[in-house]
Design an enzyme around this catalytic site. Structure first.
Site, short mmCIF file in Angstrom:
data_model
loop_
_atom_site.label_atom_id
_atom_site.label_comp_id
_atom_site.label_asym_id
_atom_site.label_seq_id
_atom_site.Cartn_x
_atom_site.Cartn_y
_atom_site.Cartn_z
CB CYS A 38 -5.26 -0.74 4.36
SG CYS A 38 -4.68 -0.34 6.15
CD GLU A 42 -2.35 1.10 2.85
OE1 GLU A 42 -3.39 1.93 2.91
OE2 GLU A 42 -1.97 0.32 3.68
CE LYS A 90 -8.49 1.44 3.18
NZ LYS A 90 -7.72 1.84 4.03
#
Length: 531
Positions: free
Chosen positions: A405, A287, A351
């Site tokens: 994440c 990430e 995301k």
């Protein structure tokens, strides 16, 4: 032991609350990195005995009757979440000058708020409490509902759900291929709490027999599934390289280090293949591994093209920026890019599930007027959330399902689209949390997503733990925390799913109904005997 149970039952006031706190603290030992499975078989019986000691006066008002069980549940939850989430404070120390003031809110305040879910669990359980094994069903029901709510209320935060304690290793993860985490939460609490019946409770044989049957089935199914042949490699074979650069978070935040960080990733990408491994077809970076806006840096794309060999693909985390229109600040996304061997961006996903206070500030106008900001305050408005999560198609036709994440802790994020992919992808940067239980807990929860989807997972973490996990949750190859390097392996194939998402949801509600009926009938019988 019967004498100890009696003493716990007779506790009241501060003593009862303190023992509840200690029981919750003990339960944390059943979660990674400790994995002391037996701890849950002590903490939950203690919780049962504490609830046994609550005897509200029928003449009291509703609030006064609810306060004692709520206090027990909250103290248990406060201990559990304080012991399990204290490491979140490390993220605030990376930029201590700006965020150290928030340590009490994070380390103590968050567990105090999350403890309210377990207060609700015990209030639900106490409303159906009896003197038989039905009270174990009531406790399982209460925790099942509370954990289900914790998974989505206020954006959701199902970290360290109780069910994970029942799945410390792949042998005990296989039930997740049949039922969802919400069901496992309930059944785990039933099994963990059942030993309380040995010393206090009527119908102990029935309750203990059911708990023993559930535990035996859980383990036996794991033995059966792992005894089957391991998933064959994906055909045609695809070799994956996962890069773990181990870059300190303070360095990542230093603008002067951007070029060296980028070159560090490139050097690991170009490192010789490990013994016996084939040349990687796909290289995965963690990430936010690209330390600048890639679309504003054509030279960086050219460097990637120089390093990638013919036919290789890079999948890397980066910040993506999007023009929001005249007069409006740009939108920033925490994204994953797919880059081909010509240095062309051929795919991207943003995301969906952002971290409150980390990637964006809830109620921004109000809280900024109070002087608060998010960790991502360097970007106006913080990060924006995507509305959908696409399955990314790589050059050559392979498909991956990206989770960035902590999206990997949400079991519901692995929806039907995940089954369309050849692999799940989890990229993360846990350097924020240092060498604490946090990265181990994160990895364990991500590992379960592979079992649920029957799909292998590729995981790239800046400081670890990086791995390729097969569709049974078994580690194919792993690079431990704080080990700099790469791992190369052939991606394993998928396994057929035994139940689909809709069926798993139906099983959860069916289990909820059964536990309610058992608890309600037991409560009714208890009231009849008492009167």
């Amino acid at each position: 032991m019967e004498r100890l149970a009696g003493r716990i039952i007779l506790l009241s006031g501060v003593s009862r609350t303190f023992v509840g706190f200690l029981a919750g603290l003990l339960a944390v030992l059943a979660q990674p990195p400790f994995g002391i499975f037996a701890a849950a078989f002590v903490s939950f019986p203690v919780l049962v005995w504490l609830i046994d000691g609550v005897a509200p006066d029928p003449g009291d008002g509703l609030l006064r009757r609810l306060m004692p069980p709520a206090a027990i549940g909250w103290s248990f939850g406060f201990g559990y979440f304080l012991g399990g989430l204290w490491w979140l404070g490390n993220a605030l120390l990376v930029e201590a000058d700006a965020f150290a003031w928030a340590l009490p809110l994070t380390v103590v305040g968050l567990p105090a708020v999350l403890g309210l879910f377990y207060a609700l669990a015990v209030v639900i359980a106490r409303s159906l409490w009896s003197d038989g094994w039905g009270r174990i069903a009531a406790l399982a029901l209460g925790f099942g509902i509370a954990e289900w709510l914790r998974g989505f209320l206020f954006t959701g935060f199902p970290w360290n759900a109780i069910g994970y304690a029942a799945m410390p290793m792949p042998l005990m993860m296989q039930s997740a291929s049949v039922v969802n985490l919400s069901t496992i939460n309930m059944l785990a609490v039933f099994v963990f709490a059942a030993p309380a019946l040995i010393w206090t409770g009527k119908g102990a044989r029935a309750g203990l027999a059911i708990a023993a049957a559930l535990f035996t089935a859980h383990v036996a199914f794991g033995f059966y599934r792992l005894a089957q042949p391991a998933p064959a490699p994906l055909q045609p074979e695809m070799t994956v390289r996962v890069v773990q650069p181990v870059i300190d978070q303070a360095k990542k935040l230093d603008d002067r280090e951007r070029a060296s960080i980028f070159e560090d990733h490139l050097s690991l990408t170009a490192a010789p293949v490990q013994d016996g491994a084939k040349r990687p077809d796909i290289v995965v970076w963690p990430e936010t591994s690209i330390p600048f806006i890639l679309t504003d840096n054509p030279d960086a794309l050219a460097r990637i093209a120089d390093v990638l060999q013919d036919g290789q693909v890079l999948v890397a985390g980066a910040v993506r920026v999007e023009d929001a229109g005249a007069g409006l600040p740009p939108r920033y996304y925490n994204s994953v890019y797919v880059i081909d061997d010509r240095g062309q961006i051929v795919g991207a996903a943003d995301k969906v599930h952002l971290v409150p206070f980390g990637e964006y500030l809830p109620f921004e106008d109000l809280l900024t007027s109070w002087g608060l900001s998010s960790v991502a305050a360097s970007m106006p408005g913080g990060f924006s959330a995507a509305s959908t999560r696409p399955v990314l198609t790589l050059p050559g036709g392979r498909r991956i399902y990206p989770m960035i994440c902590y999206e990997a802790i949400f079991a519901d994020e692995v929806d039907g689209n995940a089954r369309l992919a050849d692999a799940l992808l989890n990229i993360t940067n846990d350097a924020w949390f240092g060498d604490t239980p946090g990265p181990r807990q994160h990895f364990h929860q991500a590992q379960l997503r592979a079992v649920e989807a029957g799909t292998p997972m590729i995981r790239a973490a800046n400081t670890g733990i990086s791995a390729v996990v097969d569709a049974r949750g078994v580690l194919v190859v792993v690079l431990g925390y704080n080990y700099r390097g790469v791992i190369d392996t052939i991606l394993p194939g998928k396994l057929p799913t035994l139940t689909n998402i809709a069926t798993r949801s139906q099983i959860f509600w069916l289990t909820t109904g059964i536990l309610f009926l058992v608890a309600a009938i037991s409560r009714l019988g208890f009231n009849i005997r008492k009167n």
